[in-house]
Write a protein that holds these residues in place. Structure first.
Motif, PDB file in Angstrom:
ATOM      1  N   LEU A  10      -2.376  30.305 -50.025  1.00  0.00           N
ATOM      2  CA  LEU A  10      -3.528  31.055 -49.540  1.00  0.00           C
ATOM      3  C   LEU A  10      -4.331  30.268 -48.518  1.00  0.00           C
ATOM      4  N   GLN A  11      -4.437  28.961 -48.688  1.00  0.00           N
ATOM      5  CA  GLN A  11      -5.278  28.169 -47.801  1.00  0.00           C
ATOM      6  C   GLN A  11      -4.513  27.530 -46.646  1.00  0.00           C
ATOM      7  N   LEU A  12      -3.204  27.725 -46.582  1.00  0.00           N
ATOM      8  CA  LEU A  12      -2.424  27.159 -45.480  1.00  0.00           C
ATOM      9  C   LEU A  12      -2.638  27.953 -44.199  1.00  0.00           C
ATOM     10  N   SER A  13      -2.649  27.255 -43.075  1.00  0.00           N
ATOM     11  CA  SER A  13      -2.636  27.939 -41.785  1.00  0.00           C
ATOM     12  C   SER A  13      -1.232  28.470 -41.528  1.00  0.00           C
ATOM     13  N   ASN A  14      -1.086  29.293 -40.485  1.00  0.00           N
ATOM     14  CA  ASN A  14       0.233  29.866 -40.236  1.00  0.00           C
ATOM     15  C   ASN A  14       1.263  28.803 -39.877  1.00  0.00           C
ATOM     16  N   GLN A  15       0.839  27.721 -39.206  1.00  0.00           N
ATOM     17  CA  GLN A  15       1.780  26.659 -38.870  1.00  0.00           C
ATOM     18  C   GLN A  15       2.153  25.850 -40.112  1.00  0.00           C
ATOM     19  N   GLU A  16       1.162  25.592 -40.965  1.00  0.00           N
ATOM     20  CA  GLU A  16       1.457  24.894 -42.218  1.00  0.00           C
ATOM     21  C   GLU A  16       2.346  25.747 -43.115  1.00  0.00           C
ATOM     22  N   LEU A  17       2.142  27.043 -43.088  1.00  0.00           N
ATOM     23  CA  LEU A  17       2.978  27.942 -43.884  1.00  0.00           C
ATOM     24  C   LEU A  17       4.421  27.908 -43.410  1.00  0.00           C
ATOM     25  N   GLU A  18       4.608  27.852 -42.105  1.00  0.00           N
ATOM     26  CA  GLU A  18       5.969  27.776 -41.567  1.00  0.00           C
ATOM     27  C   GLU A  18       6.666  26.497 -42.025  1.00  0.00           C
ATOM     28  N   ALA A  19       5.925  25.393 -42.008  1.00  0.00           N
ATOM     29  CA  ALA A  19       6.510  24.130 -42.466  1.00  0.00           C
ATOM     30  C   ALA A  19       6.866  24.198 -43.944  1.00  0.00           C
ATOM     31  N   PHE A  20       6.002  24.823 -44.733  1.00  0.00           N
ATOM     32  CA  PHE A  20       6.275  24.966 -46.166  1.00  0.00           C
ATOM     33  C   PHE A  20       7.513  25.825 -46.401  1.00  0.00           C
ATOM     34  N   VAL A  21       7.607  26.912 -45.661  1.00  0.00           N
ATOM     35  CA  VAL A  21       8.761  27.805 -45.817  1.00  0.00           C
ATOM     36  C   VAL A  21      10.047  27.104 -45.417  1.00  0.00           C
ATOM     37  N   GLU A  22      10.002  26.326 -44.350  1.00  0.00           N
ATOM     38  CA  GLU A  22      11.194  25.584 -43.929  1.00  0.00           C
ATOM     39  C   GLU A  22      11.655  24.635 -45.037  1.00  0.00           C
ATOM     40  N   ALA A  23      10.696  23.971 -45.685  1.00  0.00           N
ATOM     41  CA  ALA A  23      11.047  23.064 -46.777  1.00  0.00           C
ATOM     42  C   ALA A  23      11.658  23.835 -47.941  1.00  0.00           C
ATOM     43  N   GLU A  24      11.119  25.019 -48.244  1.00  0.00           N
ATOM     44  CA  GLU A  24      11.655  25.825 -49.340  1.00  0.00           C
ATOM     45  C   GLU A  24      13.054  26.342 -49.019  1.00  0.00           C
ATOM     46  N   LEU A  25      13.310  26.676 -47.753  1.00  0.00           N
ATOM     47  CA  LEU A  25      14.640  27.147 -47.362  1.00  0.00           C
ATOM     48  C   LEU A  25      15.684  26.043 -47.538  1.00  0.00           C
ATOM     49  N   GLU A  38      -5.043  44.559 -38.226  1.00  0.00           N
ATOM     50  CA  GLU A  38      -3.690  44.403 -38.722  1.00  0.00           C
ATOM     51  C   GLU A  38      -3.300  42.931 -38.724  1.00  0.00           C
ATOM     52  N   LEU A  39      -2.352  42.597 -39.569  1.00  0.00           N
ATOM     53  CA  LEU A  39      -1.834  41.241 -39.613  1.00  0.00           C
ATOM     54  C   LEU A  39      -0.897  41.004 -38.439  1.00  0.00           C
ATOM     55  N   ASN A  40      -0.891  39.787 -37.959  1.00  0.00           N
ATOM     56  CA  ASN A  40       0.014  39.406 -36.875  1.00  0.00           C
ATOM     57  C   ASN A  40       1.392  39.118 -37.463  1.00  0.00           C
ATOM     58  N   ALA A  41       2.332  39.986 -37.171  1.00  0.00           N
ATOM     59  CA  ALA A  41       3.671  39.842 -37.751  1.00  0.00           C
ATOM     60  C   ALA A  41       4.347  38.542 -37.340  1.00  0.00           C
ATOM     61  N   ASP A  42       3.958  37.977 -36.206  1.00  0.00           N
ATOM     62  CA  ASP A  42       4.591  36.752 -35.729  1.00  0.00           C
ATOM     63  C   ASP A  42       4.213  35.528 -36.545  1.00  0.00           C
ATOM     64  N   THR A  43       3.203  35.630 -37.391  1.00  0.00           N
ATOM     65  CA  THR A  43       2.786  34.484 -38.203  1.00  0.00           C
ATOM     66  C   THR A  43       3.259  34.595 -39.646  1.00  0.00           C
ATOM     67  N   LEU A  44       4.033  35.620 -39.968  1.00  0.00           N
ATOM     68  CA  LEU A  44       4.439  35.848 -41.356  1.00  0.00           C
ATOM     69  C   LEU A  44       5.931  35.575 -41.520  1.00  0.00           C
ATOM     70  N   PRO A  45       6.309  34.547 -42.245  1.00  0.00           N
ATOM     71  CA  PRO A  45       7.736  34.252 -42.435  1.00  0.00           C
ATOM     72  C   PRO A  45       8.449  35.408 -43.128  1.00  0.00           C
ATOM     73  N   ARG A  46       9.576  35.797 -42.595  1.00  0.00           N
ATOM     74  CA  ARG A  46      10.351  36.909 -43.150  1.00  0.00           C
ATOM     75  C   ARG A  46      11.440  36.333 -44.048  1.00  0.00           C
ATOM     76  N   LEU A  47      11.246  36.463 -45.345  1.00  0.00           N
ATOM     77  CA  LEU A  47      12.167  35.875 -46.319  1.00  0.00           C
ATOM     78  C   LEU A  47      12.762  36.934 -47.226  1.00  0.00           C
ATOM     79  N   LEU A  48      13.983  36.674 -47.664  1.00  0.00           N
ATOM     80  CA  LEU A  48      14.660  37.515 -48.633  1.00  0.00           C
ATOM     81  C   LEU A  48      15.363  36.622 -49.659  1.00  0.00           C
TER      82      LEU A  48
END
Length: 506
Positions: A27-42, A311-321
């Motif tokens: 919740l408190q991560l910025s969009n760039q920090e979120l991308e880094a977190f998602v990359e680590a999870e992937l 609206e939310l900016n779709a470019d800042t939301l990681p698309r995961l499945l």
């Protein structure tokens, strides 16, 4: 008598589960920090994958309007007062955290209350470039990275006594600074975009001219050199004439230059030596990576029917499945208990991450929608109309805790017709009225003080801080003298004694 006995007691307690910790962290991560977190999870979780094929329109990722709460695409509206069960889990109820089972579909919406998928709220689009490095090496790299020029200027801006509205003007000016440290852009355009006067933009620029390195944010080479000479107390009429005739110096026309400056050859030589000791490119000393453009998390645009579309900016939301096919393969191939436990944990974490991303997006949208509702006058009329606003007001309106709103507004940005602002920008302090029944925006009070001082002196009368307090009290504003002095200094207005002296000599 001392003895032993067994008792059963029932009580309630807050349990911070790992899943809830992850949800709060996201919740408190910025969009760039979120991308880094998602990359680590992937990299860590083999059951997660990106969905690069889906093309999600802007409305599908969550959009709301002040005038269309029943929009089929709107996930949130201004009329919603209470969070759903999933929001309560992130907000206050740690023991009710949902733990997704390995067999649950990853495209189901968190807190939706049904089995139907919610398009655009579970599948996310790839965020922008950049962001922190994975945990473990991030601190080391952050310590070794030099501040960019723009980060250096923004840090100095945050340390000034400017109010929130003037800081917004300062940020807009900093965005116009080039690699050499010069301000490239039209101040009138900034004033028009932010809905304020050109004089106010110039006043903020005067504050920024006091930043380090000296000469930064100048609009020309002569102005840059002038700022450095003023700091060294070496700016006089002769130097001013020299700066006005730099083209003569470039052509080595020293005779014409001596005549223009009114000095002899020896003085001119010393003046030229002083100029050579200055820095014509104050921003050149800042290397490192270039400034990254802020990627907004929320997009705001006028609604043709009236109000605003958010609206939310779709470019800042990681698309995961969650890769269900691969999950089935590895589950069938798992033989030992360790392998089965690992697969089950990966599946649970993958499902929970997708649901946490869903909840993060909906919470950002809900908080942003309430901010837009509270600060509608700012978007309609300009920076002068910012209302007093605090975290508690927004939290009470949407049924969340203040800490949740604080996390949502940290490092999140909103793109509006008046520019890009951090969500925290919209929270401004309030000054109580004399009757205690209403409050006034601190920005509005500053504007009133400036207006009073701008109109003084016409009858030979200069307003002291005490007199300004009296006039404001008569207008129903309860304010202390030290607050008036602080606001006056923030506006770069000299004391009444200095203003009276200037009035007599002017």
């Amino acid at each position: 008598m001392i003895g032993q006995r067994l008792e059963i007691r029932q009580g309630q307690g807050l349990v911070i589960t790992p899943q809830l910790q992850q949800a709060i962290k996201l919740l408190q991560l910025s969009n760039q920090e979120l991308e880094a977190f998602v990359e680590a999870e992937l990299e860590r979780n083999p059951l997660l994958k990106r969905d690069e094929e889906a093309d999600i329109p802007g409305e599908a990722v969550g959009e709301t309007s002040a005038d269309s709460p029943n929009d089929p695409h709107a996930e949130l509206s201004f009329d919603e007062a209470r969070p759903d069960a999933a929001e309560q889990a992130m907000d206050t109820r740690a023991d009710d955290v949902y733990d997704a089972s390995p067999g649950e579909r990853a495209t189901e919406g968190a807190g939706g209350g049904g089995d139907e998928a919610q398009p655009g709220l579970s599948d996310w689009s790839r965020t922008g470039k950049g962001g922190p490095v994975p945990e473990g090496e991030g601190m080391e790299r952050a310590d070794s990275r030099e501040l960019t020029l723009w980060e250096h200027l923004q840090a100095q801006l945050s340390g000034t006594p400017l109010n929130a509205a003037d800081r917004a003007i300062g940020l807009a000016l900093i965005e116009m600074v080039d690699d050499h440290g010069y301000l490239r852009g039209d101040l009138a355009e900034v004033a028009d975009r932010l809905g304020c006067g050109i004089d106010r933009v110039e006043a903020v620029l005067a504050v920024c001219h006091g930043f380090e390195p000296t000469g930064i944010m100048a609009r020309s080479v002569p102005e840059c050199l002038k700022l450095q000479l003023v700091e060294r107390n070496r700016f006089d009429p002769a130097m001013a004439a020299l700066l006005d005739n730099l083209e003569l110096l470039a052509r080595h026309n020293l005779s014409a230059l001596r005549s223009a400056c009114g000095v002899d050859a020896e003085d001119l030589s010393e003046m030229i030596s002083e100029l050579k000791a200055l820095t014509p490119r104050p921003g050149a000393g800042f290397g490192g990576e270039p400034a990254q453009t802020v990627i907004p998390d929320v997009l705001v645009r006028p609604d043709p029917a009236g109000g605003w579309r958010i609206e939310l900016n779709a470019d800042t939301l990681p698309r995961l499945l969650v890769d269900k096919r691969y999950h089935g393969v590895v589950s069938a191939g798992a033989r030992s208990d360790t392998e089965k436990t690992f697969v089950a944990d990966c599946a649970a974490q993958a499902n929970w991450l997708v649901k946490s991303l869903d909840q993060r997006a909906k919470t950002i949208l809900k908080v942003s929608s309430e901010i837009i509702r509270q600060q509608d006058a700012f978007f309609a009329f300009g920076v002068e109309f910012l209302r007093p606003l605090n975290l508690k007001t927004v939290a009470d309106a949407i049924g969340m805790h203040e800490s949740t709103v604080s996390r949502v507004t940290s490092n999140k940005y909103m793109a509006t017709p008046r520019g890009v602002f951090e969500l925290k920008f919209f929270f401004t302090s309030a000054i109580q009225s004399v009757d205690g029944q209403s409050s006034h925006s601190a920005e509005a009070v500053r504007h009133r003080i400036k207006s009073m001082i701008d109109h003084e002196g016409r009858d030979g009368d200069v307003l002291s801080d005490d007199r300004i307090v009296e006039l404001l009290n008569q207008a129903g504003i309860d304010i202390a003298r030290r607050t008036v002095a602080k606001y006056r200094e923030a506006l770069r207005i000299p004391s009444s004694v200095e203003r009276k002296r200037r009035l007599k000599t002017g």
